[in-house]
Every structure is written in structure tokens, then in C-alpha cells.
Design an enzyme around this catalytic site. Sequence first.
Site, PDB file in Angstrom:
ATOM      1  N   ASP A  35      40.651  15.452  37.612  1.00 49.77           N
ATOM      2  CA  ASP A  35      41.553  15.315  36.464  1.00 49.77           C
ATOM      3  C   ASP A  35      40.838  15.801  35.207  1.00 49.77           C
ATOM      4  OD1 ASP A  35      44.246  13.315  35.855  1.00 49.77           O
ATOM      5  OD2 ASP A  35      43.029  13.984  34.158  1.00 49.77           O
ATOM      6  N   VAL A 105      53.244  15.222  34.584  1.00 49.00           N
ATOM      7  CA  VAL A 105      53.361  16.508  35.286  1.00 49.00           C
ATOM      8  C   VAL A 105      54.332  16.349  36.470  1.00 49.00           C
ATOM      9  CG1 VAL A 105      52.124  18.329  36.515  1.00 49.00           C
ATOM     10  CG2 VAL A 105      50.990  17.082  34.645  1.00 49.00           C
ATOM     11  N   HIS A 109      51.641  14.018  42.541  1.00 48.87           N
ATOM     12  CA  HIS A 109      50.183  13.918  42.635  1.00 48.87           C
ATOM     13  C   HIS A 109      49.798  12.463  42.815  1.00 48.87           C
ATOM     14  CE1 HIS A 109      51.477  13.897  38.434  1.00 48.87           C
ATOM     15  NE2 HIS A 109      50.513  13.023  38.188  1.00 48.87           N
ATOM     16  N   HIS A 111      46.739   9.949  42.035  1.00 44.32           N
ATOM     17  CA  HIS A 111      45.464   9.748  41.338  1.00 44.32           C
ATOM     18  C   HIS A 111      44.566   8.889  42.228  1.00 44.32           C
ATOM     19  CE1 HIS A 111      46.990  10.673  37.120  1.00 44.32           C
ATOM     20  NE2 HIS A 111      48.142  10.396  37.706  1.00 44.32           N
TER      21      HIS A 111
HETATM   22  P1  5GP Z   1      50.728  11.751  35.356  1.00 45.08           P
HETATM   23  O1  5GP Z   1      50.868  11.020  34.042  1.00 45.08           O
HETATM   24  O2  5GP Z   1      51.763  12.812  35.516  1.00 45.08           O
HETATM   25  O3  5GP Z   1      50.647  10.809  36.515  1.00 45.08           O
HETATM   26  O4  5GP Z   1      49.301  12.408  35.308  1.00 45.08           O
HETATM   27  C1  5GP Z   1      49.063  13.756  35.048  1.00 45.08           C
HETATM   28  C2  5GP Z   1      47.568  13.948  35.045  1.00 45.08           C
HETATM   29  O5  5GP Z   1      47.305  15.332  35.030  1.00 45.08           O
HETATM   30  C3  5GP Z   1      46.862  13.332  33.817  1.00 45.08           C
HETATM   31  O6  5GP Z   1      45.903  12.393  34.254  1.00 45.08           O
HETATM   32  C4  5GP Z   1      46.240  14.538  33.137  1.00 45.08           C
HETATM   33  O7  5GP Z   1      44.971  14.259  32.580  1.00 45.08           O
HETATM   34  C5  5GP Z   1      46.169  15.562  34.243  1.00 45.08           C
HETATM   35  N1  5GP Z   1      46.258  16.944  33.788  1.00 45.08           N
HETATM   36  C6  5GP Z   1      47.156  17.462  32.906  1.00 45.08           C
HETATM   37  N2  5GP Z   1      46.950  18.782  32.745  1.00 45.08           N
HETATM   38  C7  5GP Z   1      45.900  19.105  33.537  1.00 45.08           C
HETATM   39  C8  5GP Z   1      45.221  20.340  33.808  1.00 45.08           C
HETATM   40  O8  5GP Z   1      45.532  21.396  33.269  1.00 45.08           O
HETATM   41  N3  5GP Z   1      44.183  20.284  34.693  1.00 45.08           N
HETATM   42  C9  5GP Z   1      43.823  19.122  35.311  1.00 45.08           C
HETATM   43  N4  5GP Z   1      42.789  19.182  36.150  1.00 45.08           N
HETATM   44  N5  5GP Z   1      44.442  17.948  35.076  1.00 45.08           N
HETATM   45  C10 5GP Z   1      45.463  17.935  34.206  1.00 45.08           C
END
Ligand code: 5GP
Length: 126
Positions: A35, A105, A109, A111
Amino acid sequence: MAYSYDDQNIFAKILRGEIPNKTVMESDHTLAFEDIRPQAPVHVLVIPKGPYVTYDHFAGEASEAEIADFHRTVAAVCRKMGVTADDGPGCRFISNAGEDGVQEVPHFHLHILGGRRLGRMLQKAE
Ligand code: 5GP
């Protein structure tokens, strides 16, 4: 309502190689990478390569091969990062979905968070 997948999301761009990532592990149907804003010493995202928006979307519509590959990769990542709960300190698995889940996103995914004591699972809503 059916799920509709936005192929301009950031993880779709990572899968197409348009944006770099720090890959932890890759298999036929799955990619695991670090992340970009880690919330813990270990913070790995595991994603299917297919166009699925949320965990329930993936679980309901992905093929058996994709589902098996995804979960075997999760297990291998935990082993590789030393966060299994049998001979290691354990970790937390989180998958946010949609608005109430505060999903940033829109590509499914998981985590994997570990490497420190994580505290309570949920805080009060903002
Ligand atoms: P969500 O809130 O959708 O569960 O988590 C999205 C995750 O994607 C966040 O923890 C954020 O830090 C990570 N993230 C967003 N953009 C990028 C990126 O361009 N590269 C990587 N490696 N992680 C990302």
C-alpha cells in the site's frame, strides 16, 4: 442492480502497468503489492486481476480458479510477510466496500495489516 466496473480506477492502471507498484507476489489471477500509504509496518493489498468491484462481487461472479488463486495468494503473502497467527504475531484482513464501507478504490482488494498491535477494529463514525 448489477456491479459496473470502472476500468480507469488506480488498481486497473497498476494491473495494466501504467502506474508502478511494489509487488510482493504475483500469480496467474492475482497481484499483491505494498500500500502506498501504509497504516502498519506490514500493509499489503491483494487484488484479483479480473474486473471485480467488491469482495461480494468477486465471491459471487469470479471463476473457481480465480477464487482459489486469490485465497492461496493471501495465504502465501501472510507466510512471506511473517504475519500468520500460527507461528507469528497475526494480522488483520480488511476489505472495504462501497459508500458505507468507505471504499476509495473501486477494484476489490484485501488489506493485510500487521507488524504492530492494531487496537480495536472499529472506531465511531466521523
Ligand atoms: P480502500 O479505502 O479503497 O479500502 O483502500 C484503498 C487503498 O489503496 C488505500 O489504503 C490507499 O493507500 C491505497 N492506494 C491508493 N492509491 C494507490 C496507489 O497508487 N498505489 C498503491 N500501492 N496503493 C494505493
